[in-house]
Design an enzyme around this catalytic site. Structure first.
Site, PDB file in Angstrom:
ATOM      1  N   GLY A 193       0.785  -1.219   0.000  1.00 13.85           N
ATOM      2  CA  GLY A 193       0.000   0.000   0.000  1.00 13.85           C
ATOM      3  C   GLY A 193       0.821   1.275   0.000  1.00 13.85           C
ATOM      4  O   GLY A 193       0.273   2.355   0.217  1.00 13.85           O
ATOM      5  N   ASP A 194       2.111   1.184  -0.259  1.00 12.86           N
ATOM      6  CA  ASP A 194       2.969   2.374  -0.326  1.00 12.86           C
ATOM      7  C   ASP A 194       4.049   2.144  -1.376  1.00 12.86           C
ATOM      8  O   ASP A 194       5.239   2.264  -1.111  1.00 12.86           O
ATOM      9  CB  ASP A 194       3.588   2.657   1.041  1.00 12.86           C
ATOM     10  CG  ASP A 194       4.306   4.005   1.107  1.00 12.86           C
ATOM     11  OD1 ASP A 194       4.027   4.861   0.247  1.00 12.86           O
ATOM     12  OD2 ASP A 194       5.153   4.185   1.990  1.00 12.86           O
ATOM     13  N   LEU A 195       3.607   1.831  -2.592  1.00 13.31           N
ATOM     14  CA  LEU A 195       4.537   1.431  -3.650  1.00 13.31           C
ATOM     15  C   LEU A 195       4.736   2.577  -4.629  1.00 13.31           C
ATOM     16  O   LEU A 195       3.831   2.942  -5.380  1.00 13.31           O
ATOM     17  CB  LEU A 195       3.983   0.202  -4.389  1.00 13.31           C
ATOM     18  CG  LEU A 195       4.892  -0.405  -5.460  1.00 13.31           C
ATOM     19  CD1 LEU A 195       6.188  -0.918  -4.851  1.00 13.31           C
ATOM     20  CD2 LEU A 195       4.170  -1.523  -6.210  1.00 13.31           C
TER      21      LEU A 195
END
Length: 294
Positions: A193-195
């Site tokens: 979720g933080d790519l």
């Protein structure tokens, strides 16, 4: 004793965080104590992201990186995510003290991030990485459909509280996309979720390795909006933005309409959050994506 980079002290994270600024002052002593406890030697100058300091270290002949997070950060979730992927596309976790906010990680090269590649090449690499990371997720992981549902519920009130900063049509496009992503079965694959490209570095084991992953479950194109807005200044024309999205879609092997939905959902969410936090540079980028894909 290390020196805390002045650029780290200027990060927005610390603007309104007095305890965080006190932690910055303690960092040299914290690093020295941890090196003594774990038998490490500092092996280079510290680097940082927006929230954590990373110090190159060596334990005997083994190169590693000591990562320190401020009080209040839930390191247990980060460590659980790294253990879940166990080096598959992500940095290896060598040791940790979750209560102290410290991790010992595989050494990567912070000077060689994916942001050095062209936006289209970067988008393709990120898309391919989503496939590498899409192993079965634990049932306890937050589902992307749950996040979409929360965004759909809260967006209108937040927009109104901000004085209706964008046309209602853009808000409604984001809410409609969130509704579609809530209704569809997202599956059980793991999602970071933080790519984005600054979270992908070169390492010895892999050409590209993900750092600081956030474990979610569901649609692996969840964060494609961030991949676009983080490079939007390098994509001046509409066709440039669409080409970058197409490169991600092809590499990730996901439906293009689902990817467009997530661009809308995440752009709406980040625009509202950015305005709430007083940001000035990123909200216009999010608005541009909403206008382009709505």
């Amino acid at each position: 004793m290390i020196t805390v980079p002045s650029s780290f002290r200027r990060m927005p994270r610390w603007w309104h965080d007095e305890s965080g600024r006190a932690w910055l002052d303690r960092l040299p002593a914290l690093v020295a104590r941890r090196c003594e406890d774990w038998g490490l030697e500092v092996d280079g100058d510290p680097v940082h992201g927006s929230n954590a300091l990373v110090v190159p270290v060596r334990r005997g002949t083994q190169e590693a990186a000591l990562r320190l997070s401020p009080p209040g950060d839930d390191l247990a979730l980060e460590c659980a995510a790294l253990r879940h992927w166990d080096g598959r596309g992500v940095v290896e976790l060598l040791d940790s003290d979750e209560a102290a906010g410290v991790m010992l990680l595989e050494r990567l090269d912070p000077s060689r991030s994916l942001s050095a590649q062209s936006p289209q090449r970067s988008a393709a690499v990120l898309g391919a990485l989503t496939r590498t990371l899409a192993v079965p997720a634990p049932g306890t992981a937050t589902g992307t459909h749950e996040i979409a549902a929360g965004e759909a519920r809260s967006a209108t009130a937040r927009w109104e509280a901000l004085g209706e900063p964008v046309p209602r049509t853009l808000l409604e496009a984001g809410i409609a996309a969130a509704g579609r992503r809530t209704a569809d079965d997202p599956g059980h694959g793991s999602v970071d979720g933080d790519l984005h490209d600054q979270q992908v570095l070169t390492g010895a084991r892999h050409r590209w390795t993900v750092v600081d992953p956030v474990l979610l479950r569901g649609d692996r194109e969840y964060d494609v909006g961030r991949a676009l807005w983080s490079r939007l200044d390098e994509l001046p024309a509409e066709e440039d933005v669409r080409a970058a999205l197409a490169a991600f879609v092809e590499a990730a092997q996901v439906p293009p309409e689902r990817a467009r939905d997530w661009v809308l959902v995440r752009s709406m969410s980040y625009l509202l959050w950015g305005l709430e936090q007083g940001l000035t540079l990123d909200p216009p980028k999010c608005r541009r994506l909403l206008e382009l894909f709505s």
